[in-house]
Write a protein that holds these residues in place. Structure first.
Motif, PDB file in Angstrom:
ATOM      1  N   ASN A  42      -1.309  57.663 -34.743  1.00  0.00           N
ATOM      2  CA  ASN A  42      -0.178  57.075 -34.023  1.00  0.00           C
ATOM      3  C   ASN A  42      -0.576  56.672 -32.611  1.00  0.00           C
ATOM      4  OD1 ASN A  42       1.738  57.431 -36.135  1.00  0.00           O
ATOM      5  ND2 ASN A  42       1.881  59.619 -35.606  1.00  0.00           N
ATOM      6  N   ASN A  43      -1.863  56.463 -32.419  1.00  0.00           N
ATOM      7  CA  ASN A  43      -2.322  56.112 -31.081  1.00  0.00           C
ATOM      8  C   ASN A  43      -1.864  54.702 -30.701  1.00  0.00           C
ATOM      9  OD1 ASN A  43      -3.750  58.543 -30.971  1.00  0.00           O
ATOM     10  ND2 ASN A  43      -5.550  57.626 -31.931  1.00  0.00           N
ATOM     11  N   GLY A  44      -1.483  54.568 -29.446  1.00  0.00           N
ATOM     12  CA  GLY A  44      -1.185  53.251 -28.904  1.00  0.00           C
ATOM     13  C   GLY A  44      -1.865  53.121 -27.553  1.00  0.00           C
ATOM     14  N   PHE A  45      -2.767  52.162 -27.432  1.00  0.00           N
ATOM     15  CA  PHE A  45      -3.519  52.008 -26.189  1.00  0.00           C
ATOM     16  C   PHE A  45      -3.161  50.677 -25.552  1.00  0.00           C
ATOM     17  CE2 PHE A  45      -6.171  54.565 -29.089  1.00  0.00           C
ATOM     18  CZ  PHE A  45      -6.217  55.744 -28.351  1.00  0.00           C
ATOM     19  N   ALA A  46      -2.992  50.713 -24.226  1.00  0.00           N
ATOM     20  CA  ALA A  46      -2.600  49.503 -23.496  1.00  0.00           C
ATOM     21  C   ALA A  46      -3.745  48.515 -23.411  1.00  0.00           C
ATOM     22  CB  ALA A  46      -2.103  49.880 -22.087  1.00  0.00           C
ATOM     23  N   ASP A  47      -4.975  49.019 -23.356  1.00  0.00           N
ATOM     24  CA  ASP A  47      -6.137  48.139 -23.226  1.00  0.00           C
ATOM     25  C   ASP A  47      -7.379  48.916 -23.636  1.00  0.00           C
ATOM     26  OD1 ASP A  47      -6.968  49.747 -20.948  1.00  0.00           O
ATOM     27  OD2 ASP A  47      -5.440  48.659 -19.803  1.00  0.00           O
ATOM     28  N   PRO A  48      -8.529  48.222 -23.757  1.00  0.00           N
ATOM     29  CA  PRO A  48      -9.760  48.903 -24.186  1.00  0.00           C
ATOM     30  C   PRO A  48     -10.167  50.040 -23.256  1.00  0.00           C
ATOM     31  CG  PRO A  48     -10.011  46.538 -24.392  1.00  0.00           C
ATOM     32  CD  PRO A  48      -8.711  46.761 -23.680  1.00  0.00           C
ATOM     33  N   GLN A  49      -9.859  49.914 -21.971  1.00  0.00           N
ATOM     34  CA  GLN A  49     -10.232  50.976 -21.036  1.00  0.00           C
ATOM     35  C   GLN A  49      -9.488  52.273 -21.364  1.00  0.00           C
ATOM     36  OE1 GLN A  49     -12.682  50.972 -18.755  1.00  0.00           O
ATOM     37  NE2 GLN A  49     -12.188  53.152 -18.475  1.00  0.00           N
ATOM     38  N   GLU A  50      -8.214  52.139 -21.734  1.00  0.00           N
ATOM     39  CA  GLU A  50      -7.444  53.325 -22.089  1.00  0.00           C
ATOM     40  C   GLU A  50      -8.018  53.961 -23.349  1.00  0.00           C
ATOM     41  OE1 GLU A  50      -3.140  53.126 -21.437  1.00  0.00           O
ATOM     42  OE2 GLU A  50      -2.913  54.004 -23.442  1.00  0.00           O
ATOM     43  N   LEU A  51      -8.431  53.117 -24.293  1.00  0.00           N
ATOM     44  CA  LEU A  51      -9.036  53.629 -25.518  1.00  0.00           C
ATOM     45  C   LEU A  51     -10.350  54.355 -25.196  1.00  0.00           C
ATOM     46  CD1 LEU A  51      -9.206  51.717 -28.868  1.00  0.00           C
ATOM     47  CD2 LEU A  51     -11.156  53.052 -28.106  1.00  0.00           C
ATOM     48  N   LYS A  52     -11.133  53.761 -24.270  1.00  0.00           N
ATOM     49  CA  LYS A  52     -12.400  54.387 -23.871  1.00  0.00           C
ATOM     50  C   LYS A  52     -12.155  55.754 -23.228  1.00  0.00           C
ATOM     51  CE  LYS A  52     -16.447  53.707 -20.884  1.00  0.00           C
ATOM     52  NZ  LYS A  52     -17.104  52.806 -19.901  1.00  0.00           N
ATOM     53  N   THR A  53     -11.123  55.817 -22.389  1.00  0.00           N
ATOM     54  CA  THR A  53     -10.783  57.088 -21.749  1.00  0.00           C
ATOM     55  C   THR A  53     -10.439  58.144 -22.789  1.00  0.00           C
ATOM     56  OG1 THR A  53      -9.963  55.917 -19.793  1.00  0.00           O
ATOM     57  CG2 THR A  53      -9.221  58.203 -20.103  1.00  0.00           C
ATOM     58  N   TYR A  54      -9.709  57.724 -23.820  1.00  0.00           N
ATOM     59  CA  TYR A  54      -9.351  58.640 -24.905  1.00  0.00           C
ATOM     60  C   TYR A  54     -10.608  59.123 -25.629  1.00  0.00           C
ATOM     61  CZ  TYR A  54      -7.254  60.228 -29.306  1.00  0.00           C
ATOM     62  OH  TYR A  54      -6.881  60.973 -30.403  1.00  0.00           O
ATOM     63  N   ALA A  55     -11.528  58.188 -25.889  1.00  0.00           N
ATOM     64  CA  ALA A  55     -12.763  58.561 -26.581  1.00  0.00           C
ATOM     65  C   ALA A  55     -13.590  59.538 -25.747  1.00  0.00           C
ATOM     66  CB  ALA A  55     -13.577  57.308 -26.892  1.00  0.00           C
ATOM     67  N   LEU A  56     -13.624  59.315 -24.451  1.00  0.00           N
ATOM     68  CA  LEU A  56     -14.373  60.234 -23.584  1.00  0.00           C
ATOM     69  C   LEU A  56     -13.755  61.628 -23.598  1.00  0.00           C
ATOM     70  CD1 LEU A  56     -15.149  57.871 -20.554  1.00  0.00           C
ATOM     71  CD2 LEU A  56     -16.772  58.772 -22.239  1.00  0.00           C
ATOM     72  N   GLY A  57     -12.429  61.682 -23.772  1.00  0.00           N
ATOM     73  CA  GLY A  57     -11.774  62.985 -23.897  1.00  0.00           C
ATOM     74  C   GLY A  57     -12.219  63.699 -25.166  1.00  0.00           C
ATOM     75  N   LEU A  58     -12.337  62.935 -26.273  1.00  0.00           N
ATOM     76  CA  LEU A  58     -12.825  63.533 -27.523  1.00  0.00           C
ATOM     77  C   LEU A  58     -14.274  63.980 -27.377  1.00  0.00           C
ATOM     78  CD1 LEU A  58     -11.282  61.085 -30.162  1.00  0.00           C
ATOM     79  CD2 LEU A  58     -10.503  63.389 -29.568  1.00  0.00           C
ATOM     80  N   GLN A  59     -15.042  63.224 -26.615  1.00  0.00           N
ATOM     81  CA  GLN A  59     -16.440  63.627 -26.379  1.00  0.00           C
ATOM     82  C   GLN A  59     -16.504  64.948 -25.615  1.00  0.00           C
ATOM     83  OE1 GLN A  59     -19.091  60.503 -25.005  1.00  0.00           O
ATOM     84  NE2 GLN A  59     -20.244  61.969 -23.763  1.00  0.00           N
ATOM     85  N   ARG A  60     -15.608  65.098 -24.642  1.00  0.00           N
ATOM     86  CA  ARG A  60     -15.570  66.374 -23.895  1.00  0.00           C
ATOM     87  C   ARG A  60     -15.163  67.523 -24.816  1.00  0.00           C
ATOM     88  NH1 ARG A  60     -13.522  62.934 -19.820  1.00  0.00           N
ATOM     89  NH2 ARG A  60     -11.366  63.365 -20.435  1.00  0.00           N
ATOM     90  N   GLU A  61     -14.225  67.248 -25.736  1.00  0.00           N
ATOM     91  CA  GLU A  61     -13.827  68.293 -26.690  1.00  0.00           C
ATOM     92  C   GLU A  61     -15.010  68.704 -27.549  1.00  0.00           C
ATOM     93  OE1 GLU A  61     -10.335  67.821 -29.107  1.00  0.00           O
ATOM     94  OE2 GLU A  61      -9.366  66.579 -27.581  1.00  0.00           O
ATOM     95  N   LEU A  62     -15.783  67.720 -28.002  1.00  0.00           N
ATOM     96  CA  LEU A  62     -16.946  68.045 -28.834  1.00  0.00           C
ATOM     97  C   LEU A  62     -17.967  68.849 -28.035  1.00  0.00           C
ATOM     98  CD1 LEU A  62     -18.587  67.849 -31.424  1.00  0.00           C
ATOM     99  CD2 LEU A  62     -19.466  65.643 -30.623  1.00  0.00           C
ATOM    100  N   ARG A  63     -18.144  68.486 -26.782  1.00  0.00           N
ATOM    101  CA  ARG A  63     -19.077  69.237 -25.944  1.00  0.00           C
ATOM    102  C   ARG A  63     -18.654  70.703 -25.863  1.00  0.00           C
ATOM    103  NH1 ARG A  63     -19.134  67.233 -19.998  1.00  0.00           N
ATOM    104  NH2 ARG A  63     -17.119  68.268 -20.073  1.00  0.00           N
TER     105      ARG A  63
END
Length: 270
Positions: A42-63
């Protein structure tokens, strides 16, 4: 229960007590799948930068997950989590081959959206492919937690260390078992109840090739059991339902089980 038993439970060693709960690890994986395939999120992103920020959050979770799973061994979690997300485009490309294989191979599939949203085989393959990457990195426990989560949801049991090629197709997957040292080529199709297993399960066989090799363009129908690390199913073979195999099969072979089925009409029985 007596006090000694309570004391025994309390004093039990818990070497991996810091590993995040299985549900938390599975939740991270579901979010990664949702990142790659928004049709399951159900993700909704305003722009690619917001999507990138979300992905970086998942990367931190994996770390954090890798850090806890490895006892926060020095300098391990950062490069591995970064490497995993660097590999996401390749993971996405490979998963798309699996989608294409399912869509083109199943007349009941109306579109790729339907495959992503509803096919348990694709769900299990998603978890396997993420777990396999982490298994290759040497991350302990987490890969097995991921594939067992998918197993609990789909009935499809794929060991994360198994090697599986592109365009992998699981049709009606409940009951499929793919062992740790299985090697599967490209364009392989499995039906429900297929076992790619070991001839024996003695502990001293750990580390040896115990499960079969299945070459490219093989179809294995429901209920077939193929066992043994020396067993090779040659390319372009068809293995029929309920076949039991512990020997290699040459390429372009068709193997089938021939049960004795007798049909009698009512008049013959009278």
């Amino acid at each position: 229960m007596n006090d000694d038993f309570y004391r025994h439970l309390f004093e039990k060693p818990n070497h991996n007590k810091n590993v995040p709960p299985n549900k938390a690890i599975a939740h991270w994986a579901l979010n990664v799948i949702g990142l790659l395939y928004p049709e399951v999120a159900n993700n909704g992103f305003a722009d690619p930068q917001e999507l990138k920020t979300y992905a970086l959050g998942l990367q931190r979770e994996l770390r954090e997950i890798i850090c806890l799973a490895t006892g926060c061994a020095s300098g391990v979690a950062d490069p591995l989590s970064e490497r995993f997300f660097d590999e996401l485009p390749e993971l996405y490309r490979t998963l798309n081959t699996d989608i294409q294989s399912i869509y083109e191979g199943d007349p009941a599939a109306h579109n790729e959206f339907e495959v992503v949203r509803t096919y348990p085989g694709f769900f299990a393959i998603c978890f396997y492919r993420m777990a396999h990457i982490l298994s290759d990195y040497g991350v302990p426990l987490v890969p097995r937690i991921l594939t067992e989560y998918a197993h609990s949801k789909t009935g499809i049991d794929i060991h994360p260390a198994a090697q599986i090629g592109e365009y992998f197709y699981i049709d009606h997957g409940t009951g499929i078992v793919i062992g740790e040292t299985t090697v599967i080529g490209n364009h392989v199709k499995l039906y429900q109840g297929v076992t790619l297993g070991a001839l024996s399960v003695h502990k001293h066989h750990a580390g040896s090739k115990r499960h079969p090799t299945v070459e490219d363009h093989v179809v294995i129908y429901s209920g077939a059991t193929i066992l043994g690390g020396d067993t090779v199913i040659g390319h372009d073979c068809t293995i029929g339902g309920n076949v039991w195999l512990t020997q290699s099969i040459a390429p372009y072979s068709t193997v089938y089980h021939s049960p004795n089925i007798n049909v009698r009409t009512l008049n013959e029985l009278l």
